[in-house]
Design a protein around this motif. Structure first.
Motif, PDB file in Angstrom:
ATOM      1  N   VAL A  20       0.835  -1.200   0.000  1.00 45.75           N
ATOM      2  CA  VAL A  20       0.000   0.000   0.000  1.00 45.75           C
ATOM      3  C   VAL A  20       0.879   1.263   0.000  1.00 45.75           C
ATOM      4  O   VAL A  20       1.933   1.278   0.648  1.00 45.75           O
ATOM      5  N   ASP A  21       0.467   2.250  -0.783  1.00 44.10           N
ATOM      6  CA  ASP A  21       1.156   3.543  -0.906  1.00 44.10           C
ATOM      7  C   ASP A  21       2.474   3.496  -1.688  1.00 44.10           C
ATOM      8  O   ASP A  21       3.188   4.495  -1.763  1.00 44.10           O
ATOM      9  N   HIS A  22       2.795   2.355  -2.261  1.00 41.71           N
ATOM     10  CA  HIS A  22       4.036   2.311  -3.040  1.00 41.71           C
ATOM     11  C   HIS A  22       3.862   2.849  -4.467  1.00 41.71           C
ATOM     12  O   HIS A  22       4.841   3.006  -5.187  1.00 41.71           O
ATOM     13  N   GLY A  23       2.583   3.131  -4.849  1.00 40.05           N
ATOM     14  CA  GLY A  23       2.370   3.863  -6.110  1.00 40.05           C
ATOM     15  C   GLY A  23       1.619   3.124  -7.210  1.00 40.05           C
ATOM     16  O   GLY A  23       1.697   3.531  -8.371  1.00 40.05           O
ATOM     17  N   LYS A  24       0.874   2.080  -6.862  1.00 41.36           N
ATOM     18  CA  LYS A  24       0.148   1.306  -7.883  1.00 41.36           C
ATOM     19  C   LYS A  24      -0.873   2.177  -8.635  1.00 41.36           C
ATOM     20  O   LYS A  24      -0.907   2.173  -9.859  1.00 41.36           O
ATOM     21  N   THR A  25      -1.692   2.917  -7.867  1.00 41.06           N
ATOM     22  CA  THR A  25      -2.736   3.740  -8.489  1.00 41.06           C
ATOM     23  C   THR A  25      -2.115   4.837  -9.344  1.00 41.06           C
ATOM     24  O   THR A  25      -2.558   5.095 -10.468  1.00 41.06           O
ATOM     25  N   THR A  26      -1.075   5.465  -8.808  1.00 38.20           N
ATOM     26  CA  THR A  26      -0.418   6.551  -9.549  1.00 38.20           C
ATOM     27  C   THR A  26       0.173   6.020 -10.856  1.00 38.20           C
ATOM     28  O   THR A  26       0.066   6.664 -11.906  1.00 38.20           O
ATOM     29  N   LEU A  27       0.752   4.830 -10.813  1.00 41.29           N
ATOM     30  CA  LEU A  27       1.327   4.241 -12.020  1.00 41.29           C
ATOM     31  C   LEU A  27       0.231   3.939 -13.044  1.00 41.29           C
ATOM     32  O   LEU A  27       0.372   4.259 -14.230  1.00 41.29           O
ATOM     33  N   VAL A 139      11.666   7.244  -7.932  1.00 40.97           N
ATOM     34  CA  VAL A 139      13.064   7.683  -8.059  1.00 40.97           C
ATOM     35  C   VAL A 139      13.192   9.188  -7.866  1.00 40.97           C
ATOM     36  O   VAL A 139      14.241   9.666  -7.420  1.00 40.97           O
ATOM     37  N   ASP A 140      12.122   9.912  -8.178  1.00 39.49           N
ATOM     38  CA  ASP A 140      12.182  11.383  -8.031  1.00 39.49           C
ATOM     39  C   ASP A 140      12.335  11.806  -6.575  1.00 39.49           C
ATOM     40  O   ASP A 140      12.636  12.959  -6.293  1.00 39.49           O
ATOM     41  N   ARG A 141      12.129  10.856  -5.657  1.00 43.17           N
ATOM     42  CA  ARG A 141      12.292  11.197  -4.239  1.00 43.17           C
ATOM     43  C   ARG A 141      13.725  10.954  -3.740  1.00 43.17           C
ATOM     44  O   ARG A 141      14.053  11.265  -2.584  1.00 43.17           O
TER      45      ARG A 141
HETATM   46  P1  GDP Z   1      -1.006   2.657  -3.923  1.00 45.99           P
HETATM   47  O1  GDP Z   1      -1.586   2.531  -2.545  1.00 45.99           O
HETATM   48  O2  GDP Z   1       0.070   1.652  -4.153  1.00 45.99           O
HETATM   49  O3  GDP Z   1      -2.016   2.653  -5.026  1.00 45.99           O
HETATM   50  O4  GDP Z   1      -0.233   4.060  -3.947  1.00 45.99           O
HETATM   51  P2  GDP Z   1      -0.668   5.447  -4.590  1.00 45.99           P
HETATM   52  O5  GDP Z   1      -0.551   5.416  -6.062  1.00 45.99           O
HETATM   53  O6  GDP Z   1      -1.959   5.854  -4.015  1.00 45.99           O
HETATM   54  O7  GDP Z   1       0.504   6.383  -4.062  1.00 45.99           O
HETATM   55  C1  GDP Z   1       0.693   6.649  -2.697  1.00 45.99           C
HETATM   56  C2  GDP Z   1       1.323   8.027  -2.532  1.00 45.99           C
HETATM   57  O8  GDP Z   1       2.603   8.044  -3.144  1.00 45.99           O
HETATM   58  C3  GDP Z   1       0.522   9.133  -3.193  1.00 45.99           C
HETATM   59  O9  GDP Z   1       0.592  10.271  -2.383  1.00 45.99           O
HETATM   60  C4  GDP Z   1       1.239   9.364  -4.499  1.00 45.99           C
HETATM   61  O10 GDP Z   1       1.107  10.673  -4.981  1.00 45.99           O
HETATM   62  C5  GDP Z   1       2.667   9.077  -4.114  1.00 45.99           C
HETATM   63  N1  GDP Z   1       3.464   8.586  -5.247  1.00 45.99           N
HETATM   64  C6  GDP Z   1       3.175   7.539  -6.052  1.00 45.99           C
HETATM   65  N2  GDP Z   1       4.132   7.397  -6.986  1.00 45.99           N
HETATM   66  C7  GDP Z   1       5.032   8.377  -6.771  1.00 45.99           C
HETATM   67  C8  GDP Z   1       6.263   8.758  -7.413  1.00 45.99           C
HETATM   68  O11 GDP Z   1       6.727   8.159  -8.384  1.00 45.99           O
HETATM   69  N3  GDP Z   1       6.914   9.825  -6.855  1.00 45.99           N
HETATM   70  C9  GDP Z   1       6.453  10.511  -5.787  1.00 45.99           C
HETATM   71  N4  GDP Z   1       7.163  11.522  -5.337  1.00 45.99           N
HETATM   72  N5  GDP Z   1       5.306  10.180  -5.171  1.00 45.99           N
HETATM   73  C10 GDP Z   1       4.598   9.137  -5.658  1.00 45.99           C
END
Ligand code: GDP
Length: 359
Positions: A20-27, A139-141
């Protein structure tokens, strides 16, 4: 549809997994955005619960890579990404994973590394023998990272200070170490010698889009090189899996499904896994989302006569309110197969329910 039938391969179904929060939705949003941005009229079919990235979009996105690494000529009609990340698809994958996902992206936050659900995901992929790629996300972090939006990561890496790359590689080594403990040999994707034996790790940012070209190219390449047998287009009766059971205003009980094999038509008899027993019913309607540009206030869906794999489609039929998420759906082509299919569905649903109880 007929044009699609002539194609030799169907779209591989790709699941996105990770903590969770590792970025699945954002990807997924990034990939979907890419698709919409590069969209050419008439070439995109909308899906329910899934996003299709057609081959012309993959070609466009991976174009800059041609000068950097050997890329394969695309024979796939595209990649079908399952849209529901997080727990839902996770449990669905756990239940019916082998059947649904042909390939997976394991998303790992490069700053945080492996977390409990990352191990769990790898365990499932291993059990189900689903080939996967690791997206080392965010990686941008990395301190000092200079973002290069939507660029190949190979180009972006050249623009970073050596100390930044050193930090990144250190984090990647940690991921490699965890994968090794779980029995997987892996490496940064550009150092891989044998894609059949090693898992590729692609540094990406789902936020800036860096590395997404490589991710798409590697997925398509993997599928084409190692999965052609499984992806042969089949004209037979459809097989699929229930992703969600939904009450839909104006339609009654519906199921959102991913069809991974064959063809389903309006009027077909289907067997769907139900809470008490297999549901035998007739497809009243097959619904796909109305294309974005044509959305009118009252209509969200459009009925189609038939759908062929791989596809995400909403099925309207009587009795579906008792369907189980994660359960199989089969089209019955010949009456005499009905009992056999019902038995099969019953067995598979029992497995789903047992696994759900165990959670
Ligand atoms: P999920 O729970 O795996 O679906 O994660 P989310 O996609 O909801 O991402 C969790 C948080 O990490 C959100 O606040 C996103 O904006 C942030 N996030 C996701 N991908 C990246 C990324 O590549 N870079 C940065 N800086 N933040 C990211």
């Amino acid at each position: 549809m007929s044009e699609e039938r002539q194609r030799r391969l169907r779209q591989p179904i790709v699941a996105v997994l990770g903590h969770v929060d590792h970025g699945k939705t954002t990807l997924l949003d990034k990939i979907r955005g890419t698709t919409v941005a590069a969209k050419e009229p008439g070439q995109i079919t909308q899906h329910v619960g899934a996003s299709l990235v057609p081959s012309n979009v993959i070609e466009k996105v991976t174009e800059p890579l041609k000068k950097l690494i050997p890329t394969v000529k695309l024979e796939l009609p595209g990649l079908l990404f399952i849209d529901t990340p997080g727990h839902e698809i996770f449990t669905n994958l756990r239940k019916r994973g082998g059947a649904v996902a042909d390939l997976a992206i394991l998303v790992v936050d490069i700053m945080e590394g492996f977390q409990p659900q990352t191990y769990e995901a790898v365990e499932i992929l291993k059990q189900r023998k689903v080939p996967f790629i690791v997206a080392a996300n965010k990686v941008d972090r990395i301190p000092g990272w200079r973002p290069n939006p939507d660029q190949p990561i190979l180009i972006s890496m050249r623009k970073q200070d050596p100390s930044v790359i050193e930090f990144m590689d250190n984090q990647i080594y940690k991921i490699m170490g965890e994968l090794a403990k779980m029995g997987f040999d892996s490496d940064r994707f550009d150092r891989i010698k044998n894609y059949t034996r090693q898992i590729a790790i692609v540094p990406i940012s789902a936020k800036t889009g860096e590395g997404v070209p490589e991710l798409l190219a590697l997925l398509a390449g993997l599928a084409q090189r190692f999965m052609k047998g499984k992806l042969k287009y089949v004209e037979g009766p459809a097989k699929g899996v229930v992703m969600e059971v939904k009450e839909e205003p104006g339609y009654g009980s519906t199921i959102d499904t991913i069809i991974y094999d064959g063809i389903i038509k309006q009027g077909d008899t289907i067997v769907v896994g139900g809470i008490e027993e297999p549901i035998v019913t007739k497809v009243r309607a097959l619904l796909i989302p109305e294309p974005l540009q044509e959305i009118r206030a009252t209509k969200r869906f459009r009925a189609v006569d038939e759908v062929s794999a791989a596809a995400g489609v909403k099925i309207v039929a009587p009795g579906l309110d008792k369907a189980v998420a994660g359960a199989p759906i089969y089209v019955v082509e010949r009456e005499e197969d009905l009992e056999k299919i019902k038995e099969q569905v019953k067995k598979e649903v029992e497995e789903v329910l047992i696994e759900t109880d165990a959670e």
